[in-house]
Design a protein around this motif. Structure first.
Motif, PDB file in Angstrom:
ATOM      1  N   ARG A 564      38.528  30.218  39.460  1.00  0.00           N
ATOM      2  CA  ARG A 564      38.972  29.500  40.658  1.00  0.00           C
ATOM      3  C   ARG A 564      40.039  30.293  41.414  1.00  0.00           C
ATOM      4  NH1 ARG A 564      41.375  25.277  38.517  1.00  0.00           N
ATOM      5  NH2 ARG A 564      43.494  25.836  39.120  1.00  0.00           N
ATOM      6  N   LEU A 565      41.011  30.856  40.677  1.00  0.00           N
ATOM      7  CA  LEU A 565      42.070  31.631  41.333  1.00  0.00           C
ATOM      8  C   LEU A 565      41.525  32.927  41.923  1.00  0.00           C
ATOM      9  CD1 LEU A 565      45.013  31.157  38.786  1.00  0.00           C
ATOM     10  CD2 LEU A 565      44.798  30.150  41.060  1.00  0.00           C
ATOM     11  N   ALA A 566      40.509  33.499  41.282  1.00  0.00           N
ATOM     12  CA  ALA A 566      39.911  34.727  41.826  1.00  0.00           C
ATOM     13  C   ALA A 566      39.321  34.468  43.200  1.00  0.00           C
ATOM     14  CB  ALA A 566      38.848  35.244  40.860  1.00  0.00           C
ATOM     15  N   GLY A 567      38.694  33.292  43.378  1.00  0.00           N
ATOM     16  CA  GLY A 567      38.165  32.946  44.693  1.00  0.00           C
ATOM     17  C   GLY A 567      39.261  32.762  45.718  1.00  0.00           C
ATOM     18  N   GLN A 568      40.432  32.218  45.293  1.00  0.00           N
ATOM     19  CA  GLN A 568      41.538  31.998  46.227  1.00  0.00           C
ATOM     20  C   GLN A 568      42.248  33.297  46.588  1.00  0.00           C
ATOM     21  OE1 GLN A 568      44.085  29.128  44.338  1.00  0.00           O
ATOM     22  NE2 GLN A 568      42.536  27.492  44.338  1.00  0.00           N
ATOM     23  N   LEU A 569      42.432  34.192  45.588  1.00  0.00           N
ATOM     24  CA  LEU A 569      43.202  35.414  45.806  1.00  0.00           C
ATOM     25  C   LEU A 569      42.338  36.573  46.280  1.00  0.00           C
ATOM     26  CD1 LEU A 569      45.450  35.262  42.598  1.00  0.00           C
ATOM     27  CD2 LEU A 569      46.086  34.602  44.910  1.00  0.00           C
ATOM     28  N   GLY A 570      41.026  36.465  46.056  1.00  0.00           N
ATOM     29  CA  GLY A 570      40.155  37.572  46.431  1.00  0.00           C
ATOM     30  C   GLY A 570      40.288  38.758  45.508  1.00  0.00           C
ATOM     31  N   LYS A 571      40.752  38.516  44.252  1.00  0.00           N
ATOM     32  CA  LYS A 571      40.919  39.574  43.258  1.00  0.00           C
ATOM     33  C   LYS A 571      40.348  39.093  41.932  1.00  0.00           C
ATOM     34  CE  LYS A 571      45.165  41.590  45.195  1.00  0.00           C
ATOM     35  NZ  LYS A 571      46.565  41.976  44.905  1.00  0.00           N
ATOM     36  N   PRO A 572      39.885  40.003  41.090  1.00  0.00           N
ATOM     37  CA  PRO A 572      39.325  39.595  39.800  1.00  0.00           C
ATOM     38  C   PRO A 572      40.405  39.197  38.804  1.00  0.00           C
ATOM     39  CG  PRO A 572      39.291  41.979  39.982  1.00  0.00           C
ATOM     40  CD  PRO A 572      39.735  41.463  41.324  1.00  0.00           C
ATOM     41  N   HIS A 573      40.000  38.350  37.875  1.00  0.00           N
ATOM     42  CA  HIS A 573      40.891  37.922  36.797  1.00  0.00           C
ATOM     43  C   HIS A 573      40.697  38.846  35.603  1.00  0.00           C
ATOM     44  CE1 HIS A 573      41.502  35.115  33.163  1.00  0.00           C
ATOM     45  NE2 HIS A 573      42.698  35.547  33.556  1.00  0.00           N
ATOM     46  N   HIS A 574      41.813  39.428  35.099  1.00  0.00           N
ATOM     47  CA  HIS A 574      41.766  40.299  33.929  1.00  0.00           C
ATOM     48  C   HIS A 574      42.332  39.535  32.733  1.00  0.00           C
ATOM     49  CE1 HIS A 574      40.667  43.466  36.574  1.00  0.00           C
ATOM     50  NE2 HIS A 574      41.875  43.639  37.118  1.00  0.00           N
ATOM     51  N   PRO A 575      41.499  39.074  31.805  1.00  0.00           N
ATOM     52  CA  PRO A 575      42.011  38.355  30.627  1.00  0.00           C
ATOM     53  C   PRO A 575      42.916  39.264  29.798  1.00  0.00           C
ATOM     54  CG  PRO A 575      39.642  38.054  30.860  1.00  0.00           C
ATOM     55  CD  PRO A 575      40.024  39.147  31.809  1.00  0.00           C
ATOM     56  N   THR A 576      43.913  38.668  29.132  1.00  0.00           N
ATOM     57  CA  THR A 576      44.804  39.439  28.260  1.00  0.00           C
ATOM     58  C   THR A 576      44.098  39.737  26.944  1.00  0.00           C
ATOM     59  OG1 THR A 576      45.768  37.409  27.374  1.00  0.00           O
ATOM     60  CG2 THR A 576      46.867  38.406  29.256  1.00  0.00           C
ATOM     61  N   LEU A 577      44.380  40.923  26.386  1.00  0.00           N
ATOM     62  CA  LEU A 577      43.811  41.335  25.110  1.00  0.00           C
ATOM     63  C   LEU A 577      44.936  41.511  24.103  1.00  0.00           C
ATOM     64  CD1 LEU A 577      41.218  43.970  26.376  1.00  0.00           C
ATOM     65  CD2 LEU A 577      40.821  41.567  25.787  1.00  0.00           C
ATOM     66  N   ASP A 578      44.676  41.140  22.856  1.00  0.00           N
ATOM     67  CA  ASP A 578      45.698  41.185  21.819  1.00  0.00           C
ATOM     68  C   ASP A 578      46.208  42.612  21.627  1.00  0.00           C
ATOM     69  OD1 ASP A 578      46.948  39.296  19.835  1.00  0.00           O
ATOM     70  OD2 ASP A 578      46.376  40.928  18.496  1.00  0.00           O
ATOM     71  N   GLY A 579      47.529  42.785  21.747  1.00  0.00           N
ATOM     72  CA  GLY A 579      48.154  44.078  21.525  1.00  0.00           C
ATOM     73  C   GLY A 579      48.168  44.995  22.723  1.00  0.00           C
ATOM     74  N   ARG A 580      47.517  44.605  23.827  1.00  0.00           N
ATOM     75  CA  ARG A 580      47.463  45.481  25.000  1.00  0.00           C
ATOM     76  C   ARG A 580      48.473  45.005  26.056  1.00  0.00           C
ATOM     77  NH1 ARG A 580      41.763  47.011  27.588  1.00  0.00           N
ATOM     78  NH2 ARG A 580      41.651  47.948  25.492  1.00  0.00           N
ATOM     79  N   PRO A 581      49.353  45.907  26.536  1.00  0.00           N
ATOM     80  CA  PRO A 581      50.349  45.494  27.536  1.00  0.00           C
ATOM     81  C   PRO A 581      49.701  45.011  28.832  1.00  0.00           C
ATOM     82  CG  PRO A 581      50.912  47.620  26.581  1.00  0.00           C
ATOM     83  CD  PRO A 581      49.508  47.315  26.148  1.00  0.00           C
ATOM     84  N   VAL A 582      50.371  44.057  29.466  1.00  0.00           N
ATOM     85  CA  VAL A 582      49.949  43.538  30.765  1.00  0.00           C
ATOM     86  C   VAL A 582      51.113  43.738  31.731  1.00  0.00           C
ATOM     87  CG1 VAL A 582      49.130  41.531  32.050  1.00  0.00           C
ATOM     88  CG2 VAL A 582      48.496  41.818  29.648  1.00  0.00           C
ATOM     89  N   ASN A 583      50.847  44.386  32.869  1.00  0.00           N
ATOM     90  CA  ASN A 583      51.883  44.629  33.870  1.00  0.00           C
ATOM     91  C   ASN A 583      51.491  43.967  35.183  1.00  0.00           C
ATOM     92  OD1 ASN A 583      53.717  46.826  32.531  1.00  0.00           O
ATOM     93  ND2 ASN A 583      51.612  47.474  32.138  1.00  0.00           N
TER      94      ASN A 583
END
Length: 645
Positions: A564-583
């Protein structure tokens, strides 16, 4: 000319102007402070040092109460606003104008000398630069007979302005939600010239109350002998400090009370009856026939009993007739409390320490005091609350103390110990970061010191200081909002709910009455919903839940919300992965069934990461996080130390 100046400067008999010793403190304030330290009192013992300094001291001496006059209680609190002035004022104004305090249960309505519907935001804005303000509670004994509290308050404030010799900037709200209708008045701490408003201590203690009594007496007339007698009769068996107690304590100031001393009082029989009631409470006894001794702790005990009685009445109003066993929390006592938030407010209404009333899963209703710094808006009505006592020392504090026998904690030395333990060798930084988060919290409280990267100075009594710090910050309770959704909304919610956690843990701790019974019914309906979704199955009388139920529900909700947010923002959603940094740049909070999440946005997309209060100050800034085992570690700034787990 130069010689003349030098000669004057060297003259020991010529006073020289020196630098100010007390910056930010007026000369009058210094006098009050020094005289207060001396503890000297006037010959009659009536006025304390400095009591007559400030406006209104003349009027305070001229006012005199009449034995037959109407009685009004005026509680005045001087609030030093300081750096938190805006927040303190806004919180107090929001509280006194809250829902349910009006005469017919409507929201309170603020007013001023000329406005019947005042704008509290404008008053708060005007108050932001004030050094202090005065907060009053005016409670006439005959408020119901006065009928128009608003007009009464305006007339009272006109007399106060006349006594103080200045116009006042104030707002007021009438409260009709208690046994005694009363009015909250907030006065800015400036006079009509913009200077600090200093009110005489005598006028605060006596003058305002005398003016309020004088005005009520003019409106309603003097009390009749029968009204006075009935008032004394009502006080005989009250479990709070009363006017009868004040008379008895005055008589017992120097020695025990002989019954003959009471003959000069027209309400002698009521005074004797009060002595007998104090005897039943263990606060007085007859040392010999006709001679009564009153315990030194009587006044303090009666005030405590009165406060407890106020709490019980507040809880009974919140329960609205529902039968519950009532429990008033004592600091450091009792197990964890879990339940639904029924009501919240300010204890005693004369200060800003909040309280919560929780309908517990144990079938009891609990009254929980909060810390002075707690924000009541953080606890929505109907939410499910978890409150635990922090008075048990933390295991982490014990471990930190054992790791620093010489008074120094070294991150790299701790790393070697972690690497030597089985199961932690793959990622020691996750453990070390958790310890440094705790050390950073203790540093902000002044308990430990950072001496370099990964080097901390630890006091010998770290465990005790950490325990006291936790208790002070939490108001003797760690209060956590476990779910913002009501039970009804959780039953068919697409996300990880509090009910799901209870299904996993089992419902043996839920009582068969009150909120416990409501939770049992909701659990049965939630189990049926999970069976519909293929996340549970029923075998005989048992419900078997799917493995990793909470993470599955959480991931399903994040996937749905992400689309739903991807449609509003016009950007893809990147799910978080265990142990991988998110910036990413922290844009805003997103309220989900599974909890609050932070939206981190980059040029290539966005991620949803579990939110923590500490990141709110970084709104609009770039931050990083790492998810491990369902827990989030936030990395703020360039330091290796995340802020919170």
């Amino acid at each position: 000319m130069a010689n003349r100046r030098t000669k004057k400067a060297d003259d020991p008999f010529r006073p020289q102007v020196g630098p100010p010793r007390q910056r930010g403190e007026s000369f009058i304030t210094q006098i009050v402070r020094q005289t207060s330290r001396s503890g000297a009192a006037s010959r009659k013992g009536r006025h304390q040092p400095g009591a007559r300094l400030g406006r209104g001291h003349v009027a305070a001496r001229m006012n005199a109460s009449s034995p037959r006059g109407r009685r009004v209680t005026v509680k005045t609190r001087l609030v030093n606003l300081g750096k938190a002035g805006g927040r303190s004022t806004a919180t107090h104004l929001r509280y006194i104008e809250r829902e349910g305090v009006g005469r017919t249960g409507e929201q309170g309505r603020a007013y001023t000398p000329i406005e019947d519907r005042a704008h509290l935001g404008a008053f708060e804005t005007r108050s932001r630069q004030d050094r202090h303000q005065f907060r009053l509670i005016v409670s006439p004994e005959d408020a119901e007979s006065l009928d128009d509290l608003r007009r009464y308050t305006r007339h009272l404030m006109e007399r106060v302005e006349s006594d103080l010799g200045t116009r006042l900037d104030w707002v007021a709200v009438d409260h009709w939600n208690t046994d005694n209708p009363h009015t909250h008045v907030v006065i800015r701490g400036v006079d009509d010239t913009g200077r600090d408003l200093v009110i005489s201590r005598d006028y605060i203690a006596h003058g305002m109350r005398m003016r309020a009594c004088e005005l009520a007496t003019e409106w309603l007339g003097q009390r009749s002998e029968r009204e006075i007698q009935l008032g004394h009769l009502r006080e005989v068996n009250l479990e709070r400090l009363t006017g009868l107690d004040r008379t008895l304590l005055k008589e017992a100031r120097t020695a025990d009370i002989a019954l003959g001393q009471l003959n000069r009082y027209p309400h002698r029989q009521q005074l004797i009856g009060r002595l007998q009631h104090l005897n039943r409470l263990g606060l007085a006894h007859e040392s010999r026939p006709g001679l009564w001794h009153i315990e030194q702790s009587t006044e303090r005990t009666l005030r405590t009993l009165g406060e407890r009685g106020d709490i019980i009445r507040t809880m009974q109003r919140a329960l609205a007739g529902s039968e519950r066993e009532l429990s008033v929390h004592e600091p450091g006592a009792g197990p964890a409390i879990v339940g639904q938030l029924l009501a919240k407010g300010l204890a005693g209404e004369s200060h800003d320490r909040g309280y919560l009333i929780v309908d517990g899963t144990d079938g009891k209703a609990h009254h929980l005091p909060l810390a002075h710094t707690a924000d009541l808006s953080a606890y929505p009505l109907g939410a499910i609350i978890d409150a635990r006592s922090p008075r048990v020392p933390r295991d982490m504090d014990r471990q930190l103390a054992s790791l620093a026998p010489d008074g120094w904690y070294r991150r790299e030395h701790h790393r070697l110990q972690v690497l030597a333990q089985p199961g932690n060798a793959s990622d020691p930084d996750f453990v070390l970061d958790a310890y440094e988060r705790r050390l950073e919290a203790l540093r902000r409280s002044g308990i430990v010191e950072r001496s370099g990267n990964g080097l901390w100075r630890i006091p010998r009594d770290l465990v005790e200081q950490g325990q006291r710090n936790d208790a002070q910050r939490a108001g003797d309770m760690h209060v956590t909002v476990r779910a913002r959704l009501s039970l009804e909304r959780q039953i068919r919610a697409l996300g990880a709910t509090w009910l799901d956690g209870q299904l996993i843990a089992g419902s043996s701790a839920l009582a068969d009455r009150g909120f416990g019974a409501q939770a049992r019914m909701a659990l049965a309906k939630r189990a049926d919903f999970l069976i519909e979704q293929g996340l549970a199955k029923r075998e005989d009388q048992r419900v078997l839940l799917a493995p990793n139920l909470l993470s599955t529900l959480r991931e399903r909700e994040l996937e749905t919300v992400g689309r739903r947010l991807a449609g509003q923002l016009g950007k893809p959603h990147h799910p978080t992965l265990d142990g991988r940094p998110v910036n990413g740049i922290y844009r805003r909070q997103v309220e989900l069934v599974s909890g609050r999440y932070a939206l981190l946005e980059t040029d290539s997309g966005f991620s949803l990461v579990p939110w923590k209060p500490v990141i709110e100050a970084r709104l609009g800034q770039s931050i990083a996080a790492v998810m491990r085992g369902g827990q989030v570690s936030w990395q703020l700034g360039r330091s290796r130390s995340p802020t919170i787990n």
